[in-house]
Design a protein around this motif. Structure first.
Motif, mmCIF file in Angstrom:
data_model
loop_
_atom_site.group_PDB
_atom_site.id
_atom_site.type_symbol
_atom_site.label_atom_id
_atom_site.label_comp_id
_atom_site.label_asym_id
_atom_site.label_seq_id
_atom_site.Cartn_x
_atom_site.Cartn_y
_atom_site.Cartn_z
ATOM 1 N N UNK A 14 45.977 46.616 28.526
ATOM 2 C CA UNK A 14 45.840 45.159 28.467
ATOM 3 C C UNK A 14 46.400 44.510 29.738
ATOM 4 N N UNK A 15 47.529 45.040 30.210
ATOM 5 C CA UNK A 15 48.160 44.474 31.405
ATOM 6 C C UNK A 15 47.309 44.697 32.649
ATOM 7 N N UNK A 16 46.712 45.878 32.762
ATOM 8 C CA UNK A 16 45.867 46.177 33.917
ATOM 9 C C UNK A 16 44.638 45.273 33.935
ATOM 10 N N UNK A 17 44.046 45.053 32.757
ATOM 11 C CA UNK A 17 42.883 44.158 32.682
ATOM 12 C C UNK A 17 43.265 42.753 33.157
ATOM 13 N N UNK A 18 44.378 42.239 32.622
ATOM 14 C CA UNK A 18 44.817 40.900 33.021
ATOM 15 C C UNK A 18 45.175 40.858 34.503
ATOM 16 N N UNK A 19 45.772 41.943 35.003
ATOM 17 C CA UNK A 19 46.187 41.986 36.407
ATOM 18 C C UNK A 19 44.999 41.989 37.358
ATOM 19 N N UNK A 20 43.804 42.340 36.863
ATOM 20 C CA UNK A 20 42.620 42.298 37.728
ATOM 21 C C UNK A 20 42.389 40.903 38.289
ATOM 22 N N UNK A 21 42.857 39.887 37.553
ATOM 23 C CA UNK A 21 42.797 38.533 38.089
ATOM 24 C C UNK A 21 43.588 38.422 39.373
ATOM 25 N N UNK A 22 44.697 39.165 39.467
ATOM 26 C CA UNK A 22 45.493 39.185 40.683
ATOM 27 C C UNK A 22 44.747 39.805 41.849
ATOM 28 N N UNK A 23 43.952 40.856 41.566
ATOM 29 C CA UNK A 23 43.145 41.465 42.625
ATOM 30 C C UNK A 23 42.163 40.459 43.197
ATOM 31 N N UNK A 24 41.494 39.705 42.317
ATOM 32 C CA UNK A 24 40.542 38.692 42.772
ATOM 33 C C UNK A 24 41.250 37.596 43.559
ATOM 34 N N UNK A 25 42.438 37.228 43.097
ATOM 35 C CA UNK A 25 43.290 36.266 43.804
ATOM 36 C C UNK A 25 43.547 36.763 45.227
ATOM 37 N N UNK A 26 44.034 38.004 45.349
ATOM 38 C CA UNK A 26 44.373 38.558 46.653
ATOM 39 C C UNK A 26 43.164 38.682 47.562
ATOM 40 N N UNK A 27 42.048 39.185 47.017
ATOM 41 C CA UNK A 27 40.844 39.359 47.835
ATOM 42 C C UNK A 27 40.326 38.018 48.322
ATOM 43 N N UNK A 28 40.218 37.060 47.401
ATOM 44 C CA UNK A 28 39.657 35.757 47.748
ATOM 45 C C UNK A 28 40.526 35.027 48.772
ATOM 46 N N UNK A 29 41.833 35.275 48.724
ATOM 47 C CA UNK A 29 42.748 34.640 49.671
ATOM 48 C C UNK A 29 42.656 35.276 51.055
ATOM 49 N N UNK A 30 42.575 36.609 51.103
ATOM 50 C CA UNK A 30 42.661 37.323 52.381
ATOM 51 C C UNK A 30 41.321 37.486 53.085
#
Length: 467
Positions: A14-30
């Protein structure tokens, strides 16, 4: 304690699924870093328009974080994650097919709103389902995903640029020629649509936050989720009862709860450490690293290579932080990491002021730079979202996180705008001395005002602020 029988594999999923939002955050920012030169040339941007292109997503993030708490309370954490996934998907496709500069700006703002929303909801969702002894590690997965997103964007930009200069010229389809050869920035921005759509699909596999369900009178559903987490009906009932006992007088989300002295104090502390953290240099390093390296005498090509090394150190250190945050504790990590940040920021400042006179090689600056990134990644970068996700009462967690998140994003926007000015007017050395000075009030606030939350349940932390 029933926590000893916890289903860590399920919580981890469950945590990894939710954390995927962080990946999109990081990619979209960088990802923006690899497109600035192309967009500037194609649309003949002046410096103001270039700054608007870079900063428009941050404006969207401020809007997203402002409404993210309301959406999370009104519709639930899971549905709000759906909303963020839709925003990321729309932004990626819209960027790829935009017909002019204004449409590109609109697309970036939409993605920025998704960033703001997910920066609140993802760590909060993980915090609300995690058990105390693993909560720091699990919430830290979100920050790890952000750093992987940063690194992923750098790698994708590099690969797509090489492809555009090589085999992409042989593509037969006119649309593919445009996206991957003639205007490769479209491919760079559009690739994020793939993980965004995957994120949308996989959210169907996770349940709503059990604490949100209890707060909205759906205790039976919450109990079934806790049963799967703890593996015991009695443990699940006890967990639901604990939440109800603490929040019995706070069934409705209400701004008036912020007027309670303890809660108000917690919100002010969260907002203070969120904005101060941005003025300790971390985002200046991530956004303007190549510029800073070049000002130290390192050539442009080498500066880009060193920025990739910075990204790698950031990821690897965050992985280390994930495994030690619950063992060492939030506050001790801050003490150790911020102390190191001060030392290496001062040394970088010394290099810029007196390095040439003292004969210090550029390798000295690079080592100090990487050591600073290590200290930052293992402390404030890893700890901030963990603290913000666990230090507020259940009834207003989303609302309070929105306030702290708004503070953080305002700080991010300001440091993004001010860093070039600081580098010009204070010089690089003076800028790093300023960053070092800003570390001091941060550490004092954590020392004097922030309780140690490691190993405590969310309800125990709530009692601390209220009583």
């Amino acid at each position: 304690m029933h926590n000893t029988t916890v289903n860590l594999r399920y919580i981890g999923f469950l945590s990894i699924v939710a954390a995927m939002g962080g990946f999109l955050f990081g990619y979209d920012t960088a990802v923006i870093s690899g497109t600035i030169a192309q967009i500037t040339t194609q649309y003949s941007l002046d410096t103001v328009s270039q700054g608007w292109y870079v900063g428009c997503a941050l404006i969207g993030s401020i809007a997203g974080v402002s409404c993210g708490g309301y959406l999370g309370d009104r519709f639930g954490r899971r549905k709000t994650l759906f909303i963020s996934a839709v925003l990321f998907s729309i932004s990626a496709v819209y960027c790829m097919i935009s017909s002019d500069f204004n449409q590109l700006i609109y697309a970036r703002i939409i993605g920025g709103i998704g960033i703001g929303v997910v920066s609140i909801i993802s760590p909060m969702y993980i915090s609300e389902l995690a058990v105390p002894q693993y909560r720091g590690m699990l919430v830290s997965l979100y920050q790890l995903a952000v750093t992987i997103g940063f690194l992923g964007a750098y790698v994708v930009n590099y690969l797509l640029m090489n492809y555009a200069l090589g085999d992409a010229k042989d593509l037969q389809h006119e649309g593919l020629q445009l996206i991957f050869h003639q205007e490769v920035w479209r491919g760079m921005l559009g690739v994020s649509g793939i993980p965004a759509i995957f994120f949308f699909i996989i959210i169907f596999l996770i349940p709503e936050s059990p604490r949100w369900l209890v707060m909205h009178g759906r205790s039976d559903k919450a109990q079934s989720i806790f049963k799967r987490i703890y593996g015991s009906e009695n443990a699940a009932k006890a967990e639901v009862q604990k939440i109800q006992d603490v929040s019995s007088s706070e069934k409705k989300v209400d701004w008036k709860l912020l007027a309670q002295p303890g809660v108000r104090k917690a919100v002010w502390i969260g907002a203070a450490i969120a904005i101060l953290g941005q003025f300790m240099g971390v985002n200046a390093v991530l956004y303007y690293g190549p510029t800073i390296f070049e000002s130290s005498g390192i050539s442009g090509g080498d500066s880009l290579f060193y920025q990739v090394i910075v990204g790698l150190v950031n990821v690897l250190t965050t992985i280390l932080a994930v495994f030690i945050i619950d063992k060492i504790g939030r506050k001790k990590l801050v003490y150790l990491g911020v102390s190191g940040m001060i030392v290496f920021l001062v040394l970088i400042g010394v290099y810029f002021f007196w390095g040439a006179a003292w004969g210090l090689p550029s390798l000295f600056m690079l080592i100090c730079f990487l050591a600073y990134v290590f200290c930052c990644a293992i402390s404030i970068s890893a700890v901030i979202w963990v603290l913000l996700s666990e230090m507020y009462p259940n009834a207003i967690r989303a609302l309070a996180m929105s306030i702290a998140g708004l503070s953080l994003w305002l700080g991010t926007y300001l440091i993004g705008q001010l860093t070039p000015w600081l580098l010009d007017n204070l010089s690089p050395g003076g800028t790093f001395f300023l960053f070092a000075a800003m570390c001091v009030p941060y550490m004092l606030i954590v020392w004097k005002l922030v309780p140690e939350t490691t190993g405590k349940s969310l309800e125990d932390i709530e009692r601390h602020w209220i009583h």
